[in-house]
Design an enzyme around this catalytic site. Structure first.
Site, short mmCIF file in Angstrom:
data_model
loop_
_atom_site.label_atom_id
_atom_site.label_comp_id
_atom_site.label_asym_id
_atom_site.label_seq_id
_atom_site.Cartn_x
_atom_site.Cartn_y
_atom_site.Cartn_z
CG HIS A 165 40.39 35.93 43.34
ND1 HIS A 165 39.56 36.95 42.93
CD2 HIS A 165 39.81 35.41 44.46
CE1 HIS A 165 38.52 37.04 43.74
NE2 HIS A 165 38.66 36.13 44.69
CG ASP A 168 36.13 36.18 47.17
OD1 ASP A 168 36.31 35.69 46.04
OD2 ASP A 168 35.51 35.60 48.09
#
Length: 307
Positions: free
Chosen positions: A282, A110
């Site tokens: 994610h 991320d």
């Protein structure tokens, strides 16, 4: 945050001063150095499920980015340079040098992935291998944003709004905002994948107003300084020379088959790119640690380096 749960048994704790700021890191294992950089809205704790396995063959360094976790959250500036990925990348290089590592592998998830690829572009002499977890470049993300992706990734423009709008809204109920954000990005849309101890780390950090502001500044930099830095690198033809491996979540980065190929996207930036799709949301290292650590291990074995 001194009484947070212990998630890295056997790892040393370091608080390293860099230009007057204190940076927190957990260090363990032996072998080639591997710097691990977390994303939003997390801390170094996101690596706790895979760090012990990685430490069997690597010296694992899991640091908190500036503004996150237990690292310093300095005052911001009008041009958002303080929380630019170039600035954070310099933090990481300085921290590794302070630990005695001039050359190392960097892995980023991320926002940490954005720091990692900027590190590889700006200091190629330091980065020998690069692992990017569930991202494409900042400029590519902004340029590809359409109605559907803007709704899914609403936090990009929301957090980049001028101070104090997002800080005020998040600050009114920070734990709710954190829990909603984490759950909405997982495969099953719940918090079930997260260890209670890791959640305690994430919740403690986001309940500090200075860190809420720092996280917003991270995204303000992403919409301004970082975007421009990417454009300048792309226009100059600057490329990542270290081998790159991209890990992406089957139900997050590419929710619709054929939306784009992460490997092809990164081949526009790097000379050597491979990749692995992981059955996960994610948060790959927490939702599917076995598959994630196996893919990382295969890449590291395929591109060996000496200490």
């Amino acid at each position: 945050m001194s009484e947070l749960p212990e998630l890295f048994a056997g790892f040393a704790t370091h608080h390293i001063d860099i230009d007057g700021l204190s940076f927190h890191a957990r260090v363990g294992g032996n072998g080639p150095p591997l710097l691990c950089l977390h994303g939003y809205p997390q801390t170094h704790a996101c690596w706790h499920r895979i760090a012990p396995t990685l430490a069997e063959t690597n010296t694992v360094v899991a640091m908190d980015l500036r503004g996150y976790g237990q690292s310093a959250a300095p005052d911001s500036d009008g041009d958002h340079v303080t929380y630019a990925k170039r600035t954070m990348a310099a933090d990481g290089v300085a921290l590794m040098r302070a630990l005695g590592h001039e050359r190392f592998t960097v892995m980023g998830h991320d926002r940490g992935g954005r720091v990692a690829y900027r590190m590889a572009l700006d200091t190629p002499e330091a980065v020998v291998r690069l692992i990017l977890v569930d991202i494409i470049a900042t400029i590519d993300n902004w340029e590809r944003m359409r109605a559907g992706s803007a709704i899914k990734s609403y936090h990009w423009p929301f957090l980049a709004q001028p101070e104090p709008l997002p800080e005020t809204l998040i600050g009114s109920h920070p734990t709710y905002y954190l829990d909603h954000t984490l759950a909405s990005w997982t495969k099953d849309r719940t918090l079930a994948a997260f260890d209670a101890g890791a959640l305690a780390h994430y919740r403690a950090a986001i309940n500090e107003p200075a860190r809420i502001h720092a996280m917003c500044e991270d995204y303000r930099a992403g919409a301004t300084y970082d975007w421009q830095a990417d454009r300048e690198s792309r226009d100059a033809g600057t490329r990542i020379t270290a081998p790159v491996h991209v890990l992406w979540a089957a139900s997050y980065l590419t929710p619709t088959k054929g939306q784009f190929d992460p490997i092809e996207v990164w081949r526009a930036w790097a000379d050597t790119v491979s990749g692995t799709e992981i059955d996960s949301g994610h948060f790959l290292a927490e939702e599917n640690p076995a598959a994630t650590v196996a893919a990382i291990g295969d890449f590291l074995a395929a591109h060996p380096v000496t200490t």
